[in-house]
Design an enzyme around this catalytic site. Structure first.
Site, PDB file in Angstrom:
ATOM      1  N   ASP A 129       0.424  -2.641  12.264  1.00  0.00           N
ATOM      2  CA  ASP A 129       0.869  -3.095  10.938  1.00  0.00           C
ATOM      3  C   ASP A 129       1.175  -4.595  11.009  1.00  0.00           C
ATOM      4  OD1 ASP A 129       2.607  -1.686   8.291  1.00  0.00           O
ATOM      5  OD2 ASP A 129       2.735  -3.816   8.772  1.00  0.00           O
ATOM      6  N   ARG A 185       0.841  -1.195   0.000  1.00  0.00           N
ATOM      7  CA  ARG A 185       0.000   0.000   0.000  1.00  0.00           C
ATOM      8  C   ARG A 185       0.871   1.238   0.000  1.00  0.00           C
ATOM      9  NH1 ARG A 185      -4.726   0.666   4.310  1.00  0.00           N
ATOM     10  NH2 ARG A 185      -2.954   1.198   5.610  1.00  0.00           N
ATOM     11  N   ASP A 216       4.685  -5.815   9.741  1.00  0.00           N
ATOM     12  CA  ASP A 216       5.767  -5.468  10.670  1.00  0.00           C
ATOM     13  C   ASP A 216       5.729  -6.341  11.919  1.00  0.00           C
ATOM     14  OD1 ASP A 216       6.853  -3.563   9.047  1.00  0.00           O
ATOM     15  OD2 ASP A 216       5.903  -1.860  10.050  1.00  0.00           O
TER      16      ASP A 216
END
Ligand code: PRP
Ligand code: URA
Length: 212
Positions: free
Chosen positions: A203, A107, A206
């Site tokens: 996230d 994204r 992550d």
């Protein structure tokens, strides 16, 4: 379990409990990765309940019988890179013979639009049940584009599995691909100004891979 049209909300207590641990910002990479895999397995158990069966002959120690086994081409699991990778082992634990394709999308941090960088799918994709997986369905842009790519390659029987979804993402995915069955671990409240899911888990990529 609660179904609304082609969207299934997997409200099993084990799934909800594990999602709550995922949300905690103090949950470390190791445990996070393990939980994503376990949730994917629990979701897969429900999402794959309509796999076609055929009777085959098996010799037991007692006698020969006809007994059901999964029919047709092997399942294709297609994670959306990166975070979808975390769900693959959980689904493979249920269907070890499945083939695995990959779709690479990220994204854009400003526009939130998905950008494609990789696509490799098992052949013949048109004859397989395809499970696209990604822990997060936020704006829905990544899932919509991934499924459009799979359809352009001939994919037909497609399911999408996520762990946390925002209402916008479910709506967009359903509008753009009404033929796709959607499986959601938990429907969250909304997106924030950075198109992150609230309350969400941050996230996913992550947290699975320990990057920042
Ligand atoms: C995250 C997530 C989804 C996407 C969801 O990936 O894993 O793929 O965002 O957002 P959307 O519904 O608004 O498209 P990201 O782009 O951060 O890439 P990564 O998995 O490589 O970190
Ligand atoms: N991608 C993520 O990893 N988390 C979000 O909340 C939204 C998109």
């Amino acid at each position: 379990m609660e179904t609304s049209g082609n969207v299934t909300y997997l409200n099993h207590p084990l799934i909800q409990h594990k999602i709550s641990i995922l949300r905690n910002k103090n949950t470390g990479t190791n445990e996070f990765r393990q939980l994503v895999e376990e949730i994917a397995m629990l979701e897969g158990f429900e999402a794959l309940k309509d796999l076609p069966l055929e009777d085959v002959e098996v010799e037991t120690p007692i006698e020969t019988c006809m007994t059901p086994m999964i029919a047709g081409r092997k399942l294709a699991i297609v994670p959306i890179l990166r975070a979808g990778l975390g769900m693959v082992e959980g689904i493979l634990a249920l269907v070890p013979s499945a083939k695995v394709g990959h779709i690479g999308l990220y994204r854009d941090e400003v526009t939130f639009e998905p950008h494609e960088y990789y696509c490799k799918l098992p052949d013949p994709i048109e004859e397989r049940t395809i499970v696209v997986c990604d822990p997060m369905l936020a704006t829905g842009g990544s899932a919509v584009d991934a499924i459009t790519m799979i359809k352009q390659h001939g994919g037909k029987n497609i399911k999408f599995m996520c762990i946390i979804a925002a209402p916008d993402g479910v709506k967009k995915l359903h509008e753009e691909h009404p033929d796709v069955q959607i499986y959601v671990g938990h429907l969250d409240r909304c997106l924030n100004e950075n198109a992150y899911i609230c309350p969400g888990l941050g996230d996913a990529g992550d947290r699975i891979f320990g990057t920042k």
